[in-house]
Scaffold this active site. Structure first.
Site, short mmCIF file in Angstrom:
data_model
loop_
_atom_site.label_atom_id
_atom_site.label_comp_id
_atom_site.label_asym_id
_atom_site.label_seq_id
_atom_site.Cartn_x
_atom_site.Cartn_y
_atom_site.Cartn_z
N GLN A 195 59.85 -25.25 74.30
CA GLN A 195 60.27 -25.69 75.64
C GLN A 195 61.49 -24.90 76.13
O GLN A 195 61.63 -24.69 77.35
CB GLN A 195 60.54 -27.19 75.67
CG GLN A 195 61.48 -27.74 74.64
CD GLN A 195 60.79 -28.17 73.36
OE1 GLN A 195 59.79 -27.60 72.95
NE2 GLN A 195 61.33 -29.21 72.72
N THR A 253 62.75 -16.64 57.75
CA THR A 253 63.48 -15.51 57.18
C THR A 253 62.81 -14.96 55.94
O THR A 253 62.03 -15.64 55.27
CB THR A 253 64.93 -15.93 56.86
OG1 THR A 253 65.70 -14.75 56.57
CG2 THR A 253 64.98 -16.87 55.68
N GLN A 275 68.31 -16.73 50.62
CA GLN A 275 67.37 -16.74 51.73
C GLN A 275 66.38 -17.89 51.61
O GLN A 275 65.95 -18.45 52.62
CB GLN A 275 66.63 -15.40 51.80
CG GLN A 275 67.53 -14.23 52.15
CD GLN A 275 68.34 -14.46 53.42
OE1 GLN A 275 67.79 -14.60 54.51
NE2 GLN A 275 69.66 -14.54 53.28
N HIS A 278 67.05 -21.29 53.45
CA HIS A 278 66.88 -21.44 54.89
C HIS A 278 65.77 -22.41 55.25
O HIS A 278 65.90 -23.22 56.17
CB HIS A 278 66.56 -20.08 55.54
CG HIS A 278 67.75 -19.25 55.86
ND1 HIS A 278 68.53 -19.45 56.97
CD2 HIS A 278 68.27 -18.18 55.23
CE1 HIS A 278 69.50 -18.55 57.00
NE2 HIS A 278 69.37 -17.77 55.95
N GLU A 344 62.42 -8.23 56.73
CA GLU A 344 63.51 -8.52 57.66
C GLU A 344 64.83 -8.01 57.07
O GLU A 344 65.59 -7.29 57.72
CB GLU A 344 63.59 -10.03 57.89
CG GLU A 344 64.74 -10.46 58.77
CD GLU A 344 64.93 -11.97 58.77
OE1 GLU A 344 65.62 -12.47 59.68
OE2 GLU A 344 64.43 -12.66 57.86
N HIS A 345 65.11 -8.42 55.83
CA HIS A 345 66.28 -7.94 55.09
C HIS A 345 65.79 -7.21 53.85
O HIS A 345 65.01 -7.79 53.07
CB HIS A 345 67.16 -9.10 54.62
CG HIS A 345 67.53 -10.09 55.69
ND1 HIS A 345 66.83 -11.27 55.88
CD2 HIS A 345 68.52 -10.07 56.61
CE1 HIS A 345 67.39 -11.94 56.87
NE2 HIS A 345 68.41 -11.25 57.34
N ASP A 378 74.55 -11.60 57.47
CA ASP A 378 74.36 -12.85 58.22
C ASP A 378 75.61 -13.23 59.02
O ASP A 378 75.50 -13.94 60.01
CB ASP A 378 74.01 -13.99 57.26
CG ASP A 378 72.57 -13.94 56.79
OD1 ASP A 378 71.76 -13.25 57.43
OD2 ASP A 378 72.26 -14.58 55.77
N HIS A 437 48.39 13.57 96.68
CA HIS A 437 49.62 13.80 95.94
C HIS A 437 50.17 15.19 96.24
O HIS A 437 51.37 15.37 96.51
CB HIS A 437 49.36 13.68 94.43
CG HIS A 437 49.27 12.27 93.93
ND1 HIS A 437 48.34 11.39 94.40
CD2 HIS A 437 49.99 11.61 92.98
CE1 HIS A 437 48.48 10.23 93.77
NE2 HIS A 437 49.48 10.33 92.91
#
Length: 445
Positions: A195, A253, A275, A278, A344-345, A378, A437
């Site tokens: 939302q 993550t 990690q 998380h 990601e890492h 982080d 053109h």
């Protein structure tokens, strides 16, 4: 039963496609989640703040009085902020600002002949929506990462959304509010999930007196939406891409670690656990050519999972199909695995870590050596922690200044410069059967 599974790729020659299939991944389907978020997007687009309140009550367990957080609440949150935490946020902001200032692109001007010039300008987008998660964990650090990058880019309009909290009277987490106030952000919304993405993409009108009145614009549409979130946030961002720009689909993550026999198993285990805490869907992957290291890491994972605060969550994440220890023949094969994984890492804890890091093509961020843990990135490394997940690092970058900027080409020719290239221009126009053109150029001569 081990806390984490093993995948043995030793002695196998795999194609790129086979390698990608062999790598552990979370069973998350963003496309499937799109069906769940589409009614939410449509509802917010149609009913604005009324829908936002109904959806907060359904998903967050609280009906916010104020969809937009009053300025007094932001000021009060900052006043109550613990001095040590304020100092930490200020340090993080200072380092992130320095790191991102270095990313600013420069305008260029190219002379292609007498009187023929093409210039390239870099322009920040007008307005951005910055999403800060608030589920199992709360992320004032994500405020820093999103806001500072946008400020350095020169964005004029910044709006932050974060889920309403039952324990905070329907307002976002107090430390998130304090971080916004600390960085000078005054437009903050108590809106979470898909939302929030809908509100940013389509705008929202008010429905109650607290919104300024029924039908009054509460939140104006933005040009770009950034920030991490769960699978529904990722699905919503995918759905509105094209209406607005997005940074990437940053979902649960993940950490990948490429390590050899010289790595400290306790460091490796600590980073995998860091990690895993998380989210139960977080991914922790170790790629190594050392059986001894693998065994030692497994042992330390057991100990750390048993002693850490979020042990149950950690065990779920480590035991899921998205996490594993991947055994390889050598570091070269390991490099191929982590490149296919596109973490990601990515941590590299090998004898030649810096050299290997230069050869990696796909990773959100790379952490080199024994003293560069992911947790540094982080918070206070000066890099950004909003990074692509789920293999999106094959084609996406982490959040940065360029996420909020666009290039504009400016072409300026004199009559003589146009005359010098009209003949080839006409030839190209005619072969494409677009003679008008060429006639547009000839008309000037």
């Amino acid at each position: 039963m081990p806390v984490i599974s093993r995948i043995d790729l030793r002695g196998r020659t795999l194609t790129t496609a086979e390698l990608r299939r062999a790598i552990p991944r979370a069973p998350l389907d963003v496309a499937a989640a799109t069906g769940a978020v589409e009614p939410i997007l449509a509802d917010v687009r149609a009913r604005g703040a009324a829908a936002l309140r109904d959806l907060a009550e359904k998903f967050d367990g609280v009906r916010p009085t104020h969809v937009r957080v009053p300025a007094a609440e932001l000021e009060a949150a900052l006043a109550r902020l613990d001095p040590a935490l304020r100092s930490a946020l200020e340090l993080a902001a200072t380092r992130v600002r320095a790191g991102h200032t270095a990313q600013l692109p420069r305008a260029t001007s190219t002379d292609l002949g007498p009187g023929a010039q093409v210039r390239q300008r870099w322009v920040p987008v007008r307005r951005v929506g910055l999403y800060v998660p608030g589920g199992l964990a709360l992320y004032p650090s994500s405020v820093v990462m999103n806001v500072v990058a946008a400020q350095v880019a020169g964005v004029e309009g910044l709006a932050v959304a974060s889920p309403p909290q039952r324990d905070n009277g329907g307002l976002p987490d107090p430390t998130v509010l304090a971080a916004c106030a600390l960085l000078g952000v005054s437009e903050v919304y108590a809106v979470g999930g898909a939302q929030a993405v809908a509100m940013f993409a389509y705008g929202a009108v008010g429905s109650e007196e607290a919104d300024g009145g029924d039908g009054v614009e509460l939140c104006a549409p933005v040009d770009t939406i950034t920030g991490p979130g769960n699978i529904y946030v990722a699905a919503a961002k995918r759905a509105v891409r094209g209406v607005v720009g997005i940074d990437s689909e940053a979902g649960p993550t993940e950490i990948g670690i490429l390590a050899d026999a010289g790595a400290d198993p306790d460091h490796v285990a600590a980073d995998l656990v860091s990690q895993a805490e998380h989210d139960p869907n977080a991914a922790s992957v170790l790629v190594t050519d050392s059986l001894a290291l693998a065994a030692a890491v497994e042992e330390r994972l057991e100990a750390r999972a048993a002693s850490t605060k979020h042990g149950e969550r950690v065990r779920t994440a480590l035991g899921g199909p998205q996490s594993a220890i991947v055994l390889v023949d050598d570091v070269e094969q390991g490099l191929a695995v982590v490149d296919a994984y596109a973490a990601e890492h990515l941590e590299i804890q090998t004898a030649d870590a810096a050299a290997l890091a230069e050869r990696v093509r796909s990773a959100g961020a790379i952490f080199v050596g024994a003293y560069s843990p992911v947790s540094l990135g982080d918070y206070v490394a000066g890099s950004n922690h909003v990074l692509p997940t789920g293999g999106c690092a094959h084609f996406s970058s982490g959040l940065g200044v360029m996420s909020f900027m666009k290039s504009v080409q400016v072409i300026e020719y004199t009559r003589e410069a146009l005359a010098a290239v009209t003949e080839p221009l006409v030839a190209l126009a005619n072969v494409e059967d677009l003679p008008a053109h060429g006639e547009a150029a000839q008309a000037r001569l």
